[in-house]
Design a protein around this motif. Structure first.
Motif, short mmCIF file in Angstrom:
data_model
loop_
_atom_site.label_atom_id
_atom_site.label_comp_id
_atom_site.label_asym_id
_atom_site.label_seq_id
_atom_site.Cartn_x
_atom_site.Cartn_y
_atom_site.Cartn_z
N PRO A 36 40.48 -12.27 -19.59
CA PRO A 36 41.52 -12.30 -18.55
C PRO A 36 41.67 -13.71 -17.98
O PRO A 36 40.67 -14.40 -17.71
CB PRO A 36 40.98 -11.32 -17.50
N LYS A 37 42.91 -14.15 -17.85
CA LYS A 37 43.21 -15.53 -17.49
C LYS A 37 42.48 -16.00 -16.23
O LYS A 37 41.92 -17.09 -16.20
CB LYS A 37 44.72 -15.70 -17.32
N HIS A 38 42.47 -15.18 -15.18
CA HIS A 38 41.84 -15.62 -13.93
C HIS A 38 40.33 -15.79 -14.10
O HIS A 38 39.73 -16.67 -13.50
CB HIS A 38 42.19 -14.70 -12.77
N HIS A 39 39.70 -14.99 -14.95
CA HIS A 39 38.27 -15.15 -15.20
C HIS A 39 38.01 -16.38 -16.07
O HIS A 39 37.06 -17.13 -15.84
CB HIS A 39 37.69 -13.91 -15.88
N ALA A 40 38.86 -16.59 -17.07
CA ALA A 40 38.70 -17.75 -17.94
C ALA A 40 38.83 -19.04 -17.15
O ALA A 40 38.02 -19.96 -17.29
CB ALA A 40 39.73 -17.70 -19.06
N GLU A 41 39.86 -19.12 -16.31
CA GLU A 41 40.09 -20.35 -15.56
C GLU A 41 39.03 -20.59 -14.49
O GLU A 41 38.70 -21.72 -14.19
CB GLU A 41 41.49 -20.33 -14.97
N ARG A 42 38.46 -19.53 -13.94
CA ARG A 42 37.44 -19.69 -12.91
C ARG A 42 36.06 -19.94 -13.51
O ARG A 42 35.31 -20.77 -13.01
CB ARG A 42 37.40 -18.46 -12.01
N ASN A 43 35.71 -19.25 -14.59
CA ASN A 43 34.34 -19.29 -15.08
C ASN A 43 34.11 -20.11 -16.34
O ASN A 43 33.00 -20.56 -16.58
CB ASN A 43 33.86 -17.86 -15.35
N PHE A 44 35.14 -20.28 -17.16
CA PHE A 44 34.95 -20.97 -18.44
C PHE A 44 35.65 -22.31 -18.51
O PHE A 44 35.69 -22.94 -19.56
CB PHE A 44 35.44 -20.09 -19.60
N ARG A 45 36.23 -22.77 -17.43
CA ARG A 45 36.99 -24.04 -17.44
C ARG A 45 36.17 -25.21 -17.98
O ARG A 45 36.70 -25.99 -18.78
CB ARG A 45 37.50 -24.36 -16.04
N PRO A 46 34.90 -25.38 -17.63
CA PRO A 46 34.17 -26.54 -18.15
C PRO A 46 34.03 -26.56 -19.67
O PRO A 46 33.82 -27.61 -20.26
CB PRO A 46 32.78 -26.40 -17.52
N PHE A 47 34.17 -25.41 -20.32
CA PHE A 47 33.99 -25.35 -21.76
C PHE A 47 35.20 -25.86 -22.53
O PHE A 47 35.07 -26.24 -23.68
CB PHE A 47 33.70 -23.92 -22.21
N LEU A 48 36.36 -25.81 -21.93
CA LEU A 48 37.58 -26.10 -22.69
C LEU A 48 38.34 -27.26 -22.07
O LEU A 48 39.06 -27.11 -21.10
CB LEU A 48 38.47 -24.85 -22.73
N HIS A 49 38.20 -28.42 -22.67
CA HIS A 49 38.93 -29.61 -22.24
C HIS A 49 40.32 -29.56 -22.86
O HIS A 49 40.50 -29.01 -23.95
CB HIS A 49 38.20 -30.88 -22.67
N PRO A 50 41.32 -30.12 -22.19
CA PRO A 50 42.69 -30.05 -22.71
C PRO A 50 42.82 -30.51 -24.16
O PRO A 50 43.55 -29.91 -24.94
CB PRO A 50 43.48 -30.97 -21.77
N GLU A 51 42.11 -31.56 -24.54
CA GLU A 51 42.23 -32.06 -25.91
C GLU A 51 41.57 -31.13 -26.93
O GLU A 51 41.86 -31.19 -28.12
CB GLU A 51 41.65 -33.47 -26.04
N ALA A 52 40.68 -30.24 -26.47
CA ALA A 52 40.00 -29.31 -27.38
C ALA A 52 40.67 -27.93 -27.42
O ALA A 52 40.26 -27.07 -28.19
CB ALA A 52 38.55 -29.14 -26.95
N ALA A 53 41.71 -27.74 -26.61
CA ALA A 53 42.33 -26.42 -26.49
C ALA A 53 42.84 -25.86 -27.81
O ALA A 53 42.68 -24.68 -28.09
CB ALA A 53 43.46 -26.46 -25.46
N ALA A 54 43.45 -26.70 -28.63
CA ALA A 54 44.02 -26.21 -29.89
C ALA A 54 42.94 -25.75 -30.87
O ALA A 54 43.05 -24.69 -31.47
CB ALA A 54 44.88 -27.30 -30.53
N LYS A 55 41.90 -26.55 -31.02
CA LYS A 55 40.82 -26.20 -31.96
C LYS A 55 39.81 -25.25 -31.34
O LYS A 55 39.17 -24.49 -32.04
CB LYS A 55 40.10 -27.47 -32.41
N GLY A 56 39.63 -25.33 -30.05
CA GLY A 56 38.62 -24.53 -29.38
C GLY A 56 37.27 -25.23 -29.39
O GLY A 56 37.10 -26.27 -30.01
N VAL A 57 36.32 -24.63 -28.70
CA VAL A 57 34.96 -25.17 -28.64
C VAL A 57 33.98 -24.04 -28.95
O VAL A 57 34.26 -22.87 -28.71
CB VAL A 57 34.65 -25.77 -27.25
#
Length: 161
Positions: A36-57
Motif C-alpha cells: 500500500p502506497k502510504h506504507h511504502a512511502e512511510r516505511n520503505f522510502r530509504p530503500f528506493l532512491h529516485p534513480e533506482a526506482a526503475a530497476k528497483g533495489v
C-alpha cells in the motif's frame, strides 16, 4: 504511530510497520506483492532512491522467529512501477508465497527490529482459516470458528447482529 511488540515466541523487540491481508493477485502468477502506497512511502522510502526506482533495489528481510527455522533471510526486489504508480516486492516473493503456502486472505506483517543498530526489516505471516459462504470468502471471527464475519466493501458484517 509506533506499535512495539515482540516477534512471536518472545524473540526480539520489534516496531510493527504494517500488516496486509493478501489478495488473489498478491499470491497469483504475477509473483509480486503490492505494498500500500502510504506504507511504502512511510516505511520503505530509504530503500528506493529516485534513480533506482526503475530497476528497483534488493532488500534483505529477516523472517520473524515464529517459524521453526526462524531468522531465515529473504531477499526481495523492491520497485516502483510508474505505469500503475505502485510499490511492489518482486523477485523472491513468489518463492516466499510457495514455501509458506500462502493464499488470498492470509496475512503478512512487516516489522523492524528496534534493539539492533541496523534496524533489521522483518517479515511474518499468519495463515487465516477461511470458509466460503454463498460464493463469498469469509473468515471466522473467533478461534473457535463459531461466528462468521463477512467482509463487504471493507466493512466486517457479523450475521445476526
Amino acid at each position: 504511530m509506533l506499535v512495539v511488540g515482540r516477534s512471536p515466541r518472545g524473540g526480539r523487540r520489534v516496531e510493527i510497520l504494517f500488516e496486509k491481508v493478501l489478495t488473489p493477485s498478491d499470491v497469483g502468477r504475477l509473483n509480486r506483492l503490492v505494498i500500500p502506497k502510504h506504507h511504502a512511502e512511510r516505511n520503505f522510502r530509504p530503500f528506493l532512491h529516485p534513480e533506482a526506482a526503475a530497476k528497483g533495489v534488493l532488500m534483505n528481510v529477516e523472517e520473524e522467529e515464529e517459524a521453526a527455522e526462524g531468522g531465515k533471510m529473504w531477499r526481495f526486489r523492491y520497485s516502483y512501477w510508474r505505469s500503475s504508480q505502485s510499490y511492489v516486492l518482486m523477485r523472491g516473493w513468489g518463492r516466499f508465497v510457495k514455501e509458506k503456502r500462502l493464499s488470498a486472505g492470509d496475512l503478512v506483517r512487516f516489522s523492524r527490529s528496534i534493539l539492533s543498530s541496523d534496524k533489521q526489516l522483518c517479515i511474518g505471516w499468519k495463515k487465516i482459516d477461511k470458509k466460503v459462504i454463498g460464493g463469498r470468502l469469509a473468515a471466522p471471527a473467533d478461534a473457535g470458528g463459531g461466528q462468521v464475519v463477512i467482509r463487504l466493501f471493507g466493512v466486517d458484517i457479523v450475521p445476526g447482529k
